[in-house]
Design an enzyme around this catalytic site. Structure first.
Site, short mmCIF file in Angstrom:
data_model
loop_
_atom_site.label_atom_id
_atom_site.label_comp_id
_atom_site.label_asym_id
_atom_site.label_seq_id
_atom_site.Cartn_x
_atom_site.Cartn_y
_atom_site.Cartn_z
N PRO A 142 -6.89 -2.87 2.99
CA PRO A 142 -7.28 -2.56 1.60
C PRO A 142 -8.55 -3.31 1.18
CG PRO A 142 -5.19 -3.79 1.68
CD PRO A 142 -5.57 -3.49 3.08
N GLU A 170 1.18 -9.86 6.18
CA GLU A 170 0.29 -10.28 5.09
C GLU A 170 -1.18 -10.07 5.43
OE1 GLU A 170 1.09 -11.21 1.90
OE2 GLU A 170 2.99 -10.44 2.68
N ARG A 208 -11.59 17.08 11.55
CA ARG A 208 -11.98 18.33 10.89
C ARG A 208 -13.44 18.65 11.10
NH1 ARG A 208 -9.01 20.58 7.24
NH2 ARG A 208 -10.76 21.31 6.00
N ASP A 213 -15.25 22.54 2.46
CA ASP A 213 -14.31 21.64 1.81
C ASP A 213 -14.95 20.96 0.61
OD1 ASP A 213 -12.41 22.08 3.72
OD2 ASP A 213 -12.71 20.19 4.76
N1 ADE Z 1 -3.45 -1.28 5.07
C1 ADE Z 1 -2.71 -1.55 3.98
N2 ADE Z 1 -3.20 -0.92 2.89
C2 ADE Z 1 -4.28 -0.20 3.31
C3 ADE Z 1 -5.21 0.65 2.67
N3 ADE Z 1 -5.15 0.92 1.37
N4 ADE Z 1 -6.18 1.21 3.41
C4 ADE Z 1 -6.27 0.93 4.74
N5 ADE Z 1 -5.43 0.13 5.39
C5 ADE Z 1 -4.43 -0.44 4.70
#
Ligand code: ADE
Length: 250
Positions: free
Chosen positions: A94, A121, A159, A174
């Protein structure tokens, strides 16, 4: 345009079995059978040591959860790189650059991607320092691991591989594709009327220029109403280091 080049993905994960249903789905299965795409799964645990094949441990300094250990991850990536011409390492997190169609297109220009999926984590920070991966996030939310994100990357990138969809036109139409990122116009198929809702007359008219004008207009209107941000986004590039490398903080 026909291309015989194969796009290769190597997925490094603690849960390779999560991919079997996905890899068996029709578009991907056909692409793999036709030799257009290769997906190789690798279990990071195969590079772990000891009786328990440990891949994670408690964080130094304390705190909740477990952290993926540097040694098995780095050695897994190095071994997988040695299985072919080295590819770009993509770490799913993330904290990464947010995936959008532009990044999908940039990833699609790479002949080989190694998708590194985390759990727990997070990753020991030295994994980032040693591998210098491109960090990619599929959105501002936290998944239980990178596997679903890796499937999203594979799904969106394939794709764009010529011939994968059978109909080369369709990925170019797309939403978000091409220079102007727009949402798609509304689509209809039979019947011409259902519960009093009629298909717009113009689509039944056979007047192709009028259909094209209507679709263009609808696409513009829809983008303006729903995603005006797309009309204002600046261009970005995979080689733009300032967007790849995050500040040292987590
Ligand atoms: N691993 C955990 N959350 C994630 C996300 N939002 N994007 C990519 N990998 C992740």
């Amino acid at each position: 345009m026909e291309s015989t080049a194969t796009m290769r993905f190597d997925v490094l994960t603690l849960f390779p079995e999560m991919f079997s249903g996905y890899l068996g789905q029709s578009v991907l299965k056909r692409a793999i059978q036709a030799g257009l795409v290769e997906v190789h799964l690798h279990n990071i645990r195969d590079w772990a040591e000891g009786k328990h094949r440990q891949v994670d441990d408690r964080p130094y300094g304390g705190g909740p959860g477990m952290v993926l250990m540097v040694r098995p991850v780095v050695e897994a990536v190095e071994a997988v790189q040695a299985m072919g011409t080295p590819g770009r390492v993509v770490l799913l997190t993330p904290q990464g650059r947010r995936l959008d169609q532009r990044l999908v297109e940039e990833l699609g220009r790479q002949p080989r991607l190694l998708l590194l999926c985390g759990r727990y984590e997070g990753f020991d920070e030295r994994i980032r320092e040693i591998l210098d991966p491109l960090e990619v996030s599929i959105g501002d939310f936290v998944l239980n691991g990178g596997e679903v994100a890796a499937m999203v990357v594979i799904d969106t990138v394939i794709r764009l591989v010529p011939s994968v969809l059978g109909d080369e036109q369709s990925s170019q139409q797309d939403s978000f594709s091409g220079e102007e990122r727009r949402l798609e116009y509304p689509q209809y198929t039979r019947p011409p009327e259902y519960r009093g809702l009629a298909v717009p007359e113009v689509l039944l008219s056979g007047n192709h220029p009028a259909v094209a004008r209507w679709r263009e207009e609808q696409s513009r209107k829809r983008t303006q109403e729903r995603r005006a941000d797309l009309l204002a986004e600046p261009p970005r590039d995979i080689n733009d280091e300032s967007r790849q490398r995050r500040p040292a903080s987590n």
